[in-house]
Design a protein around this motif. Sequence first.
Motif, PDB file in Angstrom:
ATOM      1  N   HIS A  55       1.126 -10.857  -0.214  1.00 24.47           N
ATOM      2  CA  HIS A  55       0.387 -10.491  -1.434  1.00 24.47           C
ATOM      3  C   HIS A  55       1.215  -9.662  -2.408  1.00 24.47           C
ATOM      4  O   HIS A  55       0.763  -9.406  -3.517  1.00 24.47           O
ATOM      5  CB  HIS A  55      -0.843  -9.668  -1.052  1.00 24.47           C
ATOM      6  CG  HIS A  55      -0.493  -8.311  -0.523  1.00 24.47           C
ATOM      7  ND1 HIS A  55       0.148  -8.142   0.694  1.00 24.47           N
ATOM      8  CD2 HIS A  55      -0.645  -7.076  -1.036  1.00 24.47           C
ATOM      9  CE1 HIS A  55       0.352  -6.859   0.897  1.00 24.47           C
ATOM     10  NE2 HIS A  55      -0.112  -6.186  -0.125  1.00 24.47           N
ATOM     11  N   LEU A  56       2.404  -9.245  -1.998  1.00 26.29           N
ATOM     12  CA  LEU A  56       3.135  -8.263  -2.817  1.00 26.29           C
ATOM     13  C   LEU A  56       3.795  -8.916  -4.024  1.00 26.29           C
ATOM     14  O   LEU A  56       4.257 -10.055  -3.953  1.00 26.29           O
ATOM     15  CB  LEU A  56       4.195  -7.564  -1.959  1.00 26.29           C
ATOM     16  CG  LEU A  56       3.610  -6.748  -0.802  1.00 26.29           C
ATOM     17  CD1 LEU A  56       4.721  -6.271   0.132  1.00 26.29           C
ATOM     18  CD2 LEU A  56       2.809  -5.558  -1.337  1.00 26.29           C
ATOM     19  N   ALA A  57       3.834  -8.169  -5.112  1.00 24.98           N
ATOM     20  CA  ALA A  57       4.490  -8.653  -6.326  1.00 24.98           C
ATOM     21  C   ALA A  57       5.988  -8.821  -6.047  1.00 24.98           C
ATOM     22  O   ALA A  57       6.556  -8.169  -5.156  1.00 24.98           O
ATOM     23  CB  ALA A  57       4.269  -7.671  -7.475  1.00 24.98           C
ATOM     24  N   GLU A  58       6.607  -9.693  -6.829  1.00 19.57           N
ATOM     25  CA  GLU A  58       8.027  -9.966  -6.648  1.00 19.57           C
ATOM     26  C   GLU A  58       8.828  -8.666  -6.746  1.00 19.57           C
ATOM     27  O   GLU A  58       8.575  -7.833  -7.624  1.00 19.57           O
ATOM     28  CB  GLU A  58       8.488 -10.954  -7.726  1.00 19.57           C
ATOM     29  CG  GLU A  58       9.665 -11.789  -7.295  1.00 19.57           C
ATOM     30  CD  GLU A  58      10.056 -12.802  -8.358  1.00 19.57           C
ATOM     31  OE1 GLU A  58       9.164 -13.299  -9.063  1.00 19.57           O
ATOM     32  OE2 GLU A  58      11.269 -13.071  -8.475  1.00 19.57           O
ATOM     33  N   GLY A  59       9.750  -8.504  -5.823  1.00 18.88           N
ATOM     34  CA  GLY A  59      10.600  -7.316  -5.854  1.00 18.88           C
ATOM     35  C   GLY A  59      10.071  -6.163  -5.023  1.00 18.88           C
ATOM     36  O   GLY A  59      10.787  -5.193  -4.795  1.00 18.88           O
ATOM     37  N   ILE A  60       8.819  -6.248  -4.599  1.00 18.26           N
ATOM     38  CA  ILE A  60       8.274  -5.193  -3.739  1.00 18.26           C
ATOM     39  C   ILE A  60       8.258  -5.709  -2.305  1.00 18.26           C
ATOM     40  O   ILE A  60       7.735  -6.789  -2.036  1.00 18.26           O
ATOM     41  CB  ILE A  60       6.847  -4.807  -4.168  1.00 18.26           C
ATOM     42  CG1 ILE A  60       6.855  -4.323  -5.612  1.00 18.26           C
ATOM     43  CG2 ILE A  60       6.287  -3.731  -3.244  1.00 18.26           C
ATOM     44  CD1 ILE A  60       5.481  -3.954  -6.136  1.00 18.26           C
ATOM     45  N   THR A  61       8.848  -4.953  -1.398  1.00 18.06           N
ATOM     46  CA  THR A  61       8.911  -5.403  -0.016  1.00 18.06           C
ATOM     47  C   THR A  61       7.879  -4.661   0.828  1.00 18.06           C
ATOM     48  O   THR A  61       7.458  -3.546   0.507  1.00 18.06           O
ATOM     49  CB  THR A  61      10.303  -5.144   0.590  1.00 18.06           C
ATOM     50  OG1 THR A  61      10.524  -3.722   0.626  1.00 18.06           O
ATOM     51  CG2 THR A  61      11.399  -5.819  -0.220  1.00 18.06           C
ATOM     52  N   LEU A  62       7.510  -5.298   1.915  1.00 19.50           N
ATOM     53  CA  LEU A  62       6.574  -4.665   2.853  1.00 19.50           C
ATOM     54  C   LEU A  62       7.206  -3.404   3.460  1.00 19.50           C
ATOM     55  O   LEU A  62       6.523  -2.394   3.660  1.00 19.50           O
ATOM     56  CB  LEU A  62       6.190  -5.670   3.946  1.00 19.50           C
ATOM     57  CG  LEU A  62       5.198  -5.187   4.985  1.00 19.50           C
ATOM     58  CD1 LEU A  62       3.886  -4.741   4.355  1.00 19.50           C
ATOM     59  CD2 LEU A  62       4.947  -6.295   6.018  1.00 19.50           C
ATOM     60  N   ARG A  63       8.506  -3.460   3.721  1.00 25.25           N
ATOM     61  CA  ARG A  63       9.185  -2.280   4.265  1.00 25.25           C
ATOM     62  C   ARG A  63       9.019  -1.081   3.326  1.00 25.25           C
ATOM     63  O   ARG A  63       8.742   0.033   3.758  1.00 25.25           O
ATOM     64  CB  ARG A  63      10.676  -2.590   4.461  1.00 25.25           C
ATOM     65  CG  ARG A  63      11.487  -1.426   5.006  1.00 25.25           C
ATOM     66  CD  ARG A  63      12.970  -1.741   5.033  1.00 25.25           C
ATOM     67  NE  ARG A  63      13.299  -2.844   5.929  1.00 25.25           N
ATOM     68  CZ  ARG A  63      13.513  -2.706   7.243  1.00 25.25           C
ATOM     69  NH1 ARG A  63      13.437  -1.521   7.804  1.00 25.25           N
ATOM     70  NH2 ARG A  63      13.811  -3.757   7.974  1.00 25.25           N
ATOM     71  N   ARG A  64       9.159  -1.351   2.029  1.00 24.08           N
ATOM     72  CA  ARG A  64       9.016  -0.267   1.052  1.00 24.08           C
ATOM     73  C   ARG A  64       7.584   0.277   1.022  1.00 24.08           C
ATOM     74  O   ARG A  64       7.366   1.487   0.956  1.00 24.08           O
ATOM     75  CB  ARG A  64       9.427  -0.778  -0.334  1.00 24.08           C
ATOM     76  CG  ARG A  64       9.231   0.236  -1.423  1.00 24.08           C
ATOM     77  CD  ARG A  64       9.651  -0.325  -2.783  1.00 24.08           C
ATOM     78  NE  ARG A  64       8.713   0.069  -3.818  1.00 24.08           N
ATOM     79  CZ  ARG A  64       8.708  -0.402  -5.060  1.00 24.08           C
ATOM     80  NH1 ARG A  64       9.595  -1.322  -5.412  1.00 24.08           N
ATOM     81  NH2 ARG A  64       7.828   0.011  -5.938  1.00 24.08           N
ATOM     82  N   VAL A  65       6.610  -0.634   1.077  1.00 24.30           N
ATOM     83  CA  VAL A  65       5.206  -0.191   1.014  1.00 24.30           C
ATOM     84  C   VAL A  65       4.870   0.684   2.217  1.00 24.30           C
ATOM     85  O   VAL A  65       4.249   1.743   2.077  1.00 24.30           O
ATOM     86  CB  VAL A  65       4.268  -1.419   0.945  1.00 24.30           C
ATOM     87  CG1 VAL A  65       2.813  -0.991   1.068  1.00 24.30           C
ATOM     88  CG2 VAL A  65       4.484  -2.176  -0.361  1.00 24.30           C
ATOM     89  N   VAL A  66       5.293   0.257   3.403  1.00 25.09           N
ATOM     90  CA  VAL A  66       5.017   1.065   4.596  1.00 25.09           C
ATOM     91  C   VAL A  66       5.745   2.401   4.503  1.00 25.09           C
ATOM     92  O   VAL A  66       5.203   3.455   4.853  1.00 25.09           O
ATOM     93  CB  VAL A  66       5.421   0.295   5.876  1.00 25.09           C
ATOM     94  CG1 VAL A  66       5.299   1.178   7.103  1.00 25.09           C
ATOM     95  CG2 VAL A  66       4.548  -0.964   6.030  1.00 25.09           C
ATOM     96  N   GLY A  67       6.970   2.372   3.965  1.00 25.15           N
ATOM     97  CA  GLY A  67       7.740   3.606   3.811  1.00 25.15           C
ATOM     98  C   GLY A  67       7.089   4.577   2.842  1.00 25.15           C
ATOM     99  O   GLY A  67       7.146   5.801   3.028  1.00 25.15           O
ATOM    100  N   GLU A  68       6.457   4.048   1.806  1.00 24.48           N
ATOM    101  CA  GLU A  68       5.817   4.927   0.825  1.00 24.48           C
ATOM    102  C   GLU A  68       4.466   5.444   1.317  1.00 24.48           C
ATOM    103  O   GLU A  68       3.999   6.491   0.889  1.00 24.48           O
ATOM    104  CB  GLU A  68       5.670   4.183  -0.510  1.00 24.48           C
ATOM    105  CG  GLU A  68       7.021   3.956  -1.176  1.00 24.48           C
ATOM    106  CD  GLU A  68       6.917   3.212  -2.502  1.00 24.48           C
ATOM    107  OE1 GLU A  68       5.816   2.739  -2.837  1.00 24.48           O
ATOM    108  OE2 GLU A  68       7.960   3.102  -3.176  1.00 24.48           O
ATOM    109  N   PHE A  69       3.867   4.680   2.211  1.00 26.65           N
ATOM    110  CA  PHE A  69       2.598   5.119   2.807  1.00 26.65           C
ATOM    111  C   PHE A  69       2.863   6.226   3.836  1.00 26.65           C
ATOM    112  O   PHE A  69       2.143   7.231   3.885  1.00 26.65           O
ATOM    113  CB  PHE A  69       1.916   3.895   3.426  1.00 26.65           C
ATOM    114  CG  PHE A  69       0.939   4.176   4.522  1.00 26.65           C
ATOM    115  CD1 PHE A  69      -0.188   4.960   4.295  1.00 26.65           C
ATOM    116  CD2 PHE A  69       1.118   3.635   5.785  1.00 26.65           C
ATOM    117  CE1 PHE A  69      -1.097   5.200   5.322  1.00 26.65           C
ATOM    118  CE2 PHE A  69       0.217   3.869   6.802  1.00 26.65           C
ATOM    119  CZ  PHE A  69      -0.889   4.652   6.566  1.00 26.65           C
ATOM    120  N   MET A  70       3.929   6.070   4.622  1.00 29.05           N
ATOM    121  CA  MET A  70       4.293   7.095   5.607  1.00 29.05           C
ATOM    122  C   MET A  70       5.390   7.967   5.002  1.00 29.05           C
ATOM    123  O   MET A  70       6.552   7.899   5.390  1.00 29.05           O
ATOM    124  CB  MET A  70       4.770   6.434   6.906  1.00 29.05           C
ATOM    125  CG  MET A  70       3.671   5.674   7.629  1.00 29.05           C
ATOM    126  SD  MET A  70       4.270   4.790   9.098  1.00 29.05           S
ATOM    127  CE  MET A  70       4.750   6.160  10.177  1.00 29.05           C
TER     128      MET A  70
END
Length: 276
Positions: A100-115
């Motif tokens: 579901h993530l927009a182009e250029g946004i990675t799941l690794r980054r999202v989890v990193g920003e959440f934690m």
Amino acid sequence: MPSGDFVVRFWGVRGSIACSGPRTVRYGGNTSSLELRCGERLLLFDAGSGVRYLGNTLAGGAALDADLFFTHTHFDHVCGLPFFRPFFDPRNRWRLWAGHLAEGITLRRVVGEFMMSPLFPVPPQVFRARMEYREFIPGETLRAGPEVTVRTTALNHPDGATGYRVDYAGRSVCYLTDTEHVPGAPDRNILGLIAGADLVVYDCMYTDAEYDSYVGWGHSTWQEGVRLCRAAGAKRLAVFHHDPEHDDDMLDGIAREIAQVLPGSVVARDGLVLEP
Ligand SMILES: [Zn+2]
Ligand SMILES: [Zn+2]
């Protein structure tokens, strides 16, 4: 108790936020988390607060090589991640997937920003399992082992979301949350994905009567779930992603209605086990 090797287990069935108390004891208050067993394969869908309880049953058991598919990364679908004990076992290998993530946004980054401090005290680097983060484009077909096919489609939700269909041993389960319908215009992506499915787990946050007050919030109704299943020839519906304001008595009422209009359908609750 189901005896087959294709089994769905609900660990969290609530939307938006976990809720406890006497009015939600029977259906449970944990947020979205689903376990699928396809023979030897373990597939998870979403990591809401319910996933912690699954983790506790897996901790200390056999080494795991498993997949976790996110519908999306809104808080109620990821809040259990840091508390999932199998992520702390170095014998384990986990693949985390998002479409579901927009182009250029990675799941690794999202989890990193959440934690991340000061929202959370430790980063994902505390996980000791081998963690792989993978993105895909909705519509792609993924594989989770040689005999397990995972089809995907885009859902209608703020920030995007992905619906899944798992086919194994001639049976199929669909997992579609969070998604909003357009009244009178059945979602073609969903109709295509759930065609002929044995079990459809669907975002039933509201009733049709409530929906008018929540247009644009990104969720659907159990009545729309029934309409979709009928139109697509899907057999059973599991009412899912309950509004925290829907108490046990109200969900009992929906369970009675849905069993009449689409026999075999159920209202999901924490701990429920179904065979597709
Ligand atoms: Zn949600
Ligand atoms: Zn959401």
